[in-house]
Design a protein around this motif. Structure first.
Motif, mmCIF file in Angstrom:
data_model
loop_
_atom_site.group_PDB
_atom_site.id
_atom_site.type_symbol
_atom_site.label_atom_id
_atom_site.label_comp_id
_atom_site.label_asym_id
_atom_site.label_seq_id
_atom_site.Cartn_x
_atom_site.Cartn_y
_atom_site.Cartn_z
ATOM 1 N N ARG A 139 0.840 -1.211 0.000
ATOM 2 C CA ARG A 139 0.000 0.000 0.000
ATOM 3 C C ARG A 139 0.868 1.252 0.000
ATOM 4 O O ARG A 139 0.615 2.206 -0.739
ATOM 5 N N LEU A 225 -4.174 7.074 4.797
ATOM 6 C CA LEU A 225 -3.517 5.764 4.805
ATOM 7 C C LEU A 225 -2.683 5.588 6.074
ATOM 8 O O LEU A 225 -2.700 4.508 6.692
ATOM 9 N N SER A 368 -6.774 2.152 2.380
ATOM 10 C CA SER A 368 -5.858 1.163 1.817
ATOM 11 C C SER A 368 -6.321 0.646 0.457
ATOM 12 O O SER A 368 -5.502 0.207 -0.360
ATOM 13 N N VAL A 371 -6.100 4.011 -2.142
ATOM 14 C CA VAL A 371 -4.776 4.353 -2.653
ATOM 15 C C VAL A 371 -4.419 3.515 -3.868
ATOM 16 O O VAL A 371 -3.773 4.006 -4.803
#
Length: 402
Positions: A139, A225, A368, A371
């Motif tokens: 990620r 994130l 997550s 992204v």
């Protein structure tokens, strides 16, 4: 050649204080150094921070002024060690580059520990957690490409693959399901003590790092994130710290902390490729040998036992940063769909897990997942570094039909 730190003499404590010039170490080269040198630096910083915070907690619960004074003396030197170790990191590296290196540490250190762990229950705890760190690396690598327009192989250098692990959105579990069963201090293998303390310290460092650097970003997806994965790191600290027997005395814990520092400095001194960094590891090892001697004396005086009743007679095989690609691919194939229930593991989603998932996600895609979508939109595809072939789980392959 065996090495017993209890029989070695280090630098006397009154000769360990360094001045500013001695503390002003030259950082490593972020572009031409060994990526595992950076990993060793990050790992040892986590160990030093844990040692300092443990010493503070011990002091807050200790009524003996003489003990508090000795803890303070050693702790100040530990604080100097921590500054030297952490200041080896290059200032030129961005926070996100350091983040990716943190996750490389989490992946390859935890995988190595899992491979070496003699206790089946503890081994499973490390194998479960490492697939989550593996996904975090993926990620953050996509975030790195999206906002800094660079690729993570610049940092991990093909030593660690970058590909989906257990999907991050599935890491959010009810807190009671993050508590594991502790080892029994009376029968545990001394190596298991060191493993548990090492991984707990590494994850604690990552939790602290993310909770502090996350809000320094301007990009909304970066802030989100870091917030999501920062919450998962809190889960991981709970997961790993619960493996330690809470019945260990303060003296026993102090002894194990100091022995573990000797173990890791010795391990990394044996495997370090950068001569200047290796010299730091050697110096700090010689300091830690004295810290261990002092802890052993307090242990004998206050706990009434010999250190050899708790510690390994000689240092175990060195902790080694090395690729774990085949091992991780095997874990992906066989355990990616596990979650936790109580102190065990199951493949089926249970009511408590599903309730927590519904509450935390609120019917929206978590950061997550966003992204990855956003990087696909900007770059034309998601970022991966799959050096060993397609993903071992067909549903997570890049060329799958969505």
């Amino acid at each position: 050649m065996t090495f017993n730190p209890l029989q070695e003499r280090g630098i006397p404590l009154d000769r360990q204080l360094r001045n500013w010039r001695e503390l002003n170490v030259t950082p490593i080269d972020p572009d031409h150094g060994d990526p595992y040198t950076r990993c060793r630096i990050i790992a040892l910083n986590g160990i030093e921070v844990e040692s300092i915070m443990f010493s503070h907690q011990f002091a807050r619960h200790c009524p003996d002024p003489a003990v508090k004074q000795q803890l303070a003396e050693v702790r100040y030197i530990e604080a100097q060690q921590q500054k030297v170790v952490n200041w080896l990191l290059p200032g030129l590296a961005s926070v996100l580059e350091t983040t990716i290196a943190y996750e490389q540490v989490a992946v390859d250190l935890t995988a190595w520990v899992a491979r070496m762990e003699p206790d089946p229950y503890l081994k499973r705890a490390y194998e479960f957690g490492v697939l989550e760190d593996f996904d975090h690396l993926y990620r953050y690598a996509n975030l790195y490409e999206m906002i800094e327009h660079r690729k993570a192989e610049k940092i991990v250098d093909n030593l660690t693959e970058v590909t989906p692990g257990r999907p991050t959105y599935l890491h959010h579990r009810h807190p009671v399901d993050n508590v594991r069963e502790p080892y029994d201090k009376n029968v545990v293998d001394p190596l298991s003590r060191l493993h548990a303390l090492t991984i707990m310290a590494a994850e604690q460092q990552t939790m602290n790092f993310y909770m502090n650097v996350g809000p320094t970003y301007m990009e909304p997806i970066a802030r989100q994130l870091y917030q999501e994965i920062g919450l998962i790191e809190e889960e991981h600290v709970t997961h790993y710290e619960s493996l330690v027997d809470p019945g260990e005395t303060w003296w026993e814990q102090l002894l194990t902390h100091e022995y573990n520092e000797c173990y890791l400095y010795h391990s990394f001194m044996e495997t370090e490729s950068d001569p200047k960094v290796k010299a730091v590891w050697e110096l700090h090892l010689n300091m830690e040998l004295e810290h261990l001697r002092l802890a052993a004396e307090m242990f004998k005086r206050h706990d009434g036992r010999e250190p050899e009743q708790v510690l390994a007679p000689v240092l175990p095989a060195p902790v080694t940063f090395e690729p774990n690609k085949a091992y991780l691919r095997d874990l992906l194939t066989n355990t990616i769909d596990f979650t936790t229930i109580g102190t065990g593991y199951v493949r089926d989603m249970h009511e408590r897990f599903e309730g927590w998932q519904a509450a935390i996600h609120g019917g929206e895609k978590p950061p997550s997942e966003v992204v990855i979508d956003e990087n696909r939109g900007k770059s034309g595809r998601e970022y991966r570094l799959e050096t060993e072939g397609p993903h071992p789980v067909s549903s997570l392959r890049a060329d799958r039909d969505d």
